[in-house]
Design a protein around this motif. Structure first.
Motif, short mmCIF file in Angstrom:
data_model
loop_
_atom_site.label_atom_id
_atom_site.label_comp_id
_atom_site.label_asym_id
_atom_site.label_seq_id
_atom_site.Cartn_x
_atom_site.Cartn_y
_atom_site.Cartn_z
N ALA A 1 0.83 -1.21 0.00
CA ALA A 1 0.00 0.00 0.00
C ALA A 1 0.86 1.26 0.00
CB ALA A 1 -0.98 0.01 1.19
N GLY A 2 2.13 1.13 -0.34
CA GLY A 2 3.02 2.29 -0.40
C GLY A 2 3.44 2.82 0.96
N LEU A 3 3.16 2.07 2.03
CA LEU A 3 3.44 2.57 3.38
C LEU A 3 4.90 3.02 3.50
CD1 LEU A 3 1.73 2.71 6.10
CD2 LEU A 3 3.23 0.87 6.87
N GLY A 4 5.11 4.29 3.80
CA GLY A 4 6.46 4.82 3.91
C GLY A 4 6.43 6.29 4.23
N ALA A 5 7.61 6.88 4.39
CA ALA A 5 7.71 8.30 4.75
C ALA A 5 7.15 9.18 3.64
CB ALA A 5 9.17 8.66 5.00
N GLY A 6 6.75 10.38 4.01
CA GLY A 6 6.27 11.36 3.03
C GLY A 6 5.03 10.84 2.31
N ALA A 7 5.09 10.82 0.98
CA ALA A 7 3.96 10.31 0.19
C ALA A 7 4.04 8.79 0.05
CB ALA A 7 3.94 10.97 -1.17
N GLY A 8 4.94 8.16 0.77
CA GLY A 8 5.08 6.71 0.73
C GLY A 8 6.00 6.26 -0.40
N ASN A 9 6.20 4.93 -0.45
CA ASN A 9 7.08 4.32 -1.45
C ASN A 9 6.28 3.81 -2.64
OD1 ASN A 9 8.36 3.40 1.54
ND2 ASN A 9 9.80 4.27 0.08
N THR A 10 6.97 3.13 -3.54
CA THR A 10 6.31 2.44 -4.65
C THR A 10 5.42 1.35 -4.05
OG1 THR A 10 8.29 2.76 -5.98
CG2 THR A 10 6.74 1.08 -6.73
N PRO A 11 4.11 1.38 -4.31
CA PRO A 11 3.27 0.32 -3.74
C PRO A 11 3.61 -1.03 -4.37
CG PRO A 11 1.95 2.19 -4.55
CD PRO A 11 3.34 2.35 -5.09
N LEU A 12 3.91 -2.00 -3.52
CA LEU A 12 4.36 -3.32 -4.00
C LEU A 12 3.34 -3.95 -4.93
CD1 LEU A 12 6.46 -5.67 -3.78
CD2 LEU A 12 5.09 -6.56 -1.90
N GLU A 13 2.07 -3.91 -4.52
CA GLU A 13 1.03 -4.61 -5.28
C GLU A 13 0.80 -3.92 -6.64
OE1 GLU A 13 0.73 -2.92 -2.55
OE2 GLU A 13 -0.93 -1.49 -2.72
N VAL A 14 0.95 -2.60 -6.68
CA VAL A 14 0.77 -1.88 -7.95
C VAL A 14 1.96 -2.15 -8.86
CG1 VAL A 14 0.37 0.37 -9.03
CG2 VAL A 14 -0.57 -0.10 -6.74
N PHE A 15 3.15 -2.11 -8.28
CA PHE A 15 4.34 -2.37 -9.08
C PHE A 15 4.33 -3.80 -9.63
CE2 PHE A 15 8.89 -3.52 -9.56
CZ PHE A 15 9.17 -2.67 -10.62
N ALA A 16 3.84 -4.75 -8.82
CA ALA A 16 3.76 -6.14 -9.30
C ALA A 16 2.87 -6.23 -10.53
CB ALA A 16 3.23 -7.04 -8.18
N ALA A 17 1.73 -5.53 -10.50
CA ALA A 17 0.80 -5.56 -11.64
C ALA A 17 1.41 -4.90 -12.87
CB ALA A 17 -0.51 -4.86 -11.26
N VAL A 18 2.01 -3.74 -12.66
CA VAL A 18 2.58 -2.97 -13.77
C VAL A 18 3.78 -3.71 -14.37
CG1 VAL A 18 3.86 -0.85 -14.28
CG2 VAL A 18 1.70 -0.75 -12.99
N ALA A 19 4.62 -4.25 -13.50
CA ALA A 19 5.80 -4.99 -14.00
C ALA A 19 5.36 -6.18 -14.84
CB ALA A 19 6.66 -5.44 -12.81
N GLU A 20 4.34 -6.90 -14.37
CA GLU A 20 3.85 -8.04 -15.14
C GLU A 20 3.38 -7.60 -16.52
OE1 GLU A 20 0.94 -10.62 -13.14
OE2 GLU A 20 0.15 -11.05 -15.15
N LYS A 21 2.63 -6.48 -16.57
CA LYS A 21 2.17 -5.95 -17.86
C LYS A 21 3.34 -5.55 -18.75
CE LYS A 21 -2.52 -4.32 -17.09
NZ LYS A 21 -3.28 -4.32 -18.34
N ALA A 22 4.43 -5.10 -18.11
CA ALA A 22 5.59 -4.64 -18.88
C ALA A 22 6.56 -5.77 -19.18
CB ALA A 22 6.30 -3.52 -18.11
N GLY A 23 6.20 -7.01 -18.80
CA GLY A 23 7.06 -8.14 -19.11
C GLY A 23 8.27 -8.30 -18.21
#
Lengths: 344, 344
Positions: free
Chosen positions: B225-247
């Motif tokens: 869920a991007g939990l992290g300082a400031g505006a948070g980090n790269t959300p793991l679950e979103v990056f997993a989806a996007v990375a899969e789409k990007a091969g």
């Protein structure tokens, strides 16, 4: 590199209506329009989330009448133009005339990305009324660039002065945005502008909007704090900051945009607008939000994961109106599960 | 195009500690680590937000001891490796030894992007202990690629097996990420991996992480869920989806990651992690979060906009420890205001 001066259309009072179930009051509309006007944003769209005539049993009733919203926004703004959205089939030419009487200057005519044909009459009438006229190709991720180009050409031939690539499901990544915007830019006459409308379901709305500008889009949609359907739209205040860093002139003043998002819109948000499990699934599967409820119901009934149903619907490129397919897919997945195929 | 198989380090239990003021319980840590382990993520980092030894008056006390967190995480995981962060000056070799005794396999040694020198002893000792050793160049947006390369080479020469470009303030756009990751990739020996750590202050953490992989990074940081300082980090679950789409193969299973974010982390979030006015200002100005409170105080005292102070501090490339500059800047801005210069 694209044009470095662009115009932004704010959709807080239109796409954002979805996020508040169309329950903004006229006073909310005035407050938001006033704050937006102070940002210097070029155009403010204000309509039911599903456009003129959207207030209904099927799409949800608005708190107030369309004319009351539009009159309030038109009375409030000093610099921005005011736009309304219209989906032929939901909104009629009569709706458009009534909207024009409130003082709006821009109409955006939206169709599914393969159905530009049904926009001919509305685009033609809008031009006759002297409205700035925009064509809006929804769910643009569902067809290859070549198909999208043909549909965009139709809208331009009917009189649209701008044609938008609309990522309704938030399903595109930057490469696809670049490809499709470039294709439209190259195929359309120079005097027709290309626009891009993002959703943040894959967390890349800001990057996609930037990619669109780099590919030649001169019109970008955004909303305060990203208020909009699903995971929301490109947040206006964030895009303003990023565009400035990237050397793009949006005409949007950063601090007033930040303040409008934080002080005027966030306190009025019914729920957080974020890339959560449901909205991420929409973007990942590339499906309509209207499928969600049906998919969750079917998932429960047949003991399968709703996400698998949505992904399968996305693969089959099922469109709105084909909701009966949802149960078919659920049944099929349940059978596959029985014969022992491993789930994702 | 970069490598298509990468390893992800989750930082929910480290950078995410900032977002909960270091108040996760050992039970929270177990629940989150267990959910992460089921996603298949390669490495789970668990430490005070400011690294080993961070629990203090200056950086905020953790709810529990570092050893208790690390032991709980190490006991819970079956597949993922466990990492700890260490900032020389805050954490000592002694802290690192105690952490190693809990069963961690990875240590990440972090310095300001111009101070790699101070990591020599810790990196050397970590390698002697047989820990996988990562160098972490914080606030990487503050120096040109050439400077960053020299600092990265130092870390590699001390024994770091990976060197990270760390966008601590969330101030980078995709072009800068590409440039810096490419520069490190080209300059470092082939056997040294390049990593990238994003924050979402400009709303582009996912796009930046993708750009980093395309430029040759094989290690990416993310959090549920991007939990992290400031505006948070790269959300793991979103990056997993996007990375899969990007091969790109991240090794992260999408549905378990979505479920972990939604069911395990969101209910434990003390406040929404989002790109709001404060975190956006940080990213726009490119300054430390530790400046914020001081800037707001000085702004009130001298009647200027805190954002103008932060932007000016960013321009002057003020670093942590120079907080006294904040009042100087506020006084200067107040004077400029008096002589009639228009504010932003």
């Amino acid at each position: 590199m694209g044009n470095r001066t662009i115009r932004v259309t704010d959709v807080t009072l239109r796409d954002g209506m979805h996020a508040v179930r169309h329950q903004f009051s006229v006073e909310d509309a005035r407050a938001i329009a006033g704050a937006l006007d102070r940002t210097g944003v070029a155009i403010i769209e204000a309509t039911h989330g599903d456009g003129l005539g959207g207030s209904s049993v099927q799409y949800g009733f608005s708190k107030e009448t369309e004319e009351d919203y539009l009159r309030a926004v038109c009375e409030t703004v000093r610099n921005s133009k005011v736009a309304a959205l219209l989906l032929p089939g939901i909104g009629t030419v009569e709706h458009m005339k009534r909207a024009a009487d409130t003082g709006i200057q821009v109409i955006r005519v939206a169709t599914h990305c393969t159905e530009a044909d049904i926009s001919e009459q509305h685009i033609g009438e809008a031009r006759k009324m002297g409205l700035e006229t925009v064509g809006f190709l929804m769910m643009s991720h569902m067809v290859p660039a070549g198909v999208l180009v043909e549909e965009a050409k139709k809208m331009a031939s009917y009189g649209a002065q701008t044609v938008y690539v609309v990522d309704s499901a938030g399903a595109m990544l930057m490469g696809e945005v670049r490809e499709k915007v470039t294709a439209l830019r190259e195929a359309l006459p120079d005097e027709v502008e290309v626009g891009f409308h993002a959703h943040n379901n894959l967390g890349v709305s800001v990057a996609n909007s930037l990619a669109a500008v780099e590919a030649g889009a001169t019109r970008i949609d955004a909303s305060l704090a990203g208020l909009g359907a699903g995971a929301g739209n490109t947040p206006l205040e964030v895009f303003a900051a990023v565009a400035e860093k990237a050397g793009i002139d949006t005409g949007v003043r950063l601090y007033p945009a930040m303040d409008a998002a934080e002080d005027v819109v966030r306190p009025r948000m019914a729920r957080p607008v974020q890339t959560d499990r449901v909205s991420l699934t929409m973007g990942y599967a590339g499906v309509y939000s209207s499928f969600l409820l049906h998919a969750f119901r079917a998932a429960e009934q047949f003991g399968v994961d709703a996400r698998d149903i949505l992904v399968e619907l996305g693969k089959r490129k099922v469109v709105g109106g084909q909701e009966d397919m949802i149960v078919d897919v659920a049944v099929e997945l349940a059978k596959r599960k029985e014969v022992g195929a491993a789930g994702r």
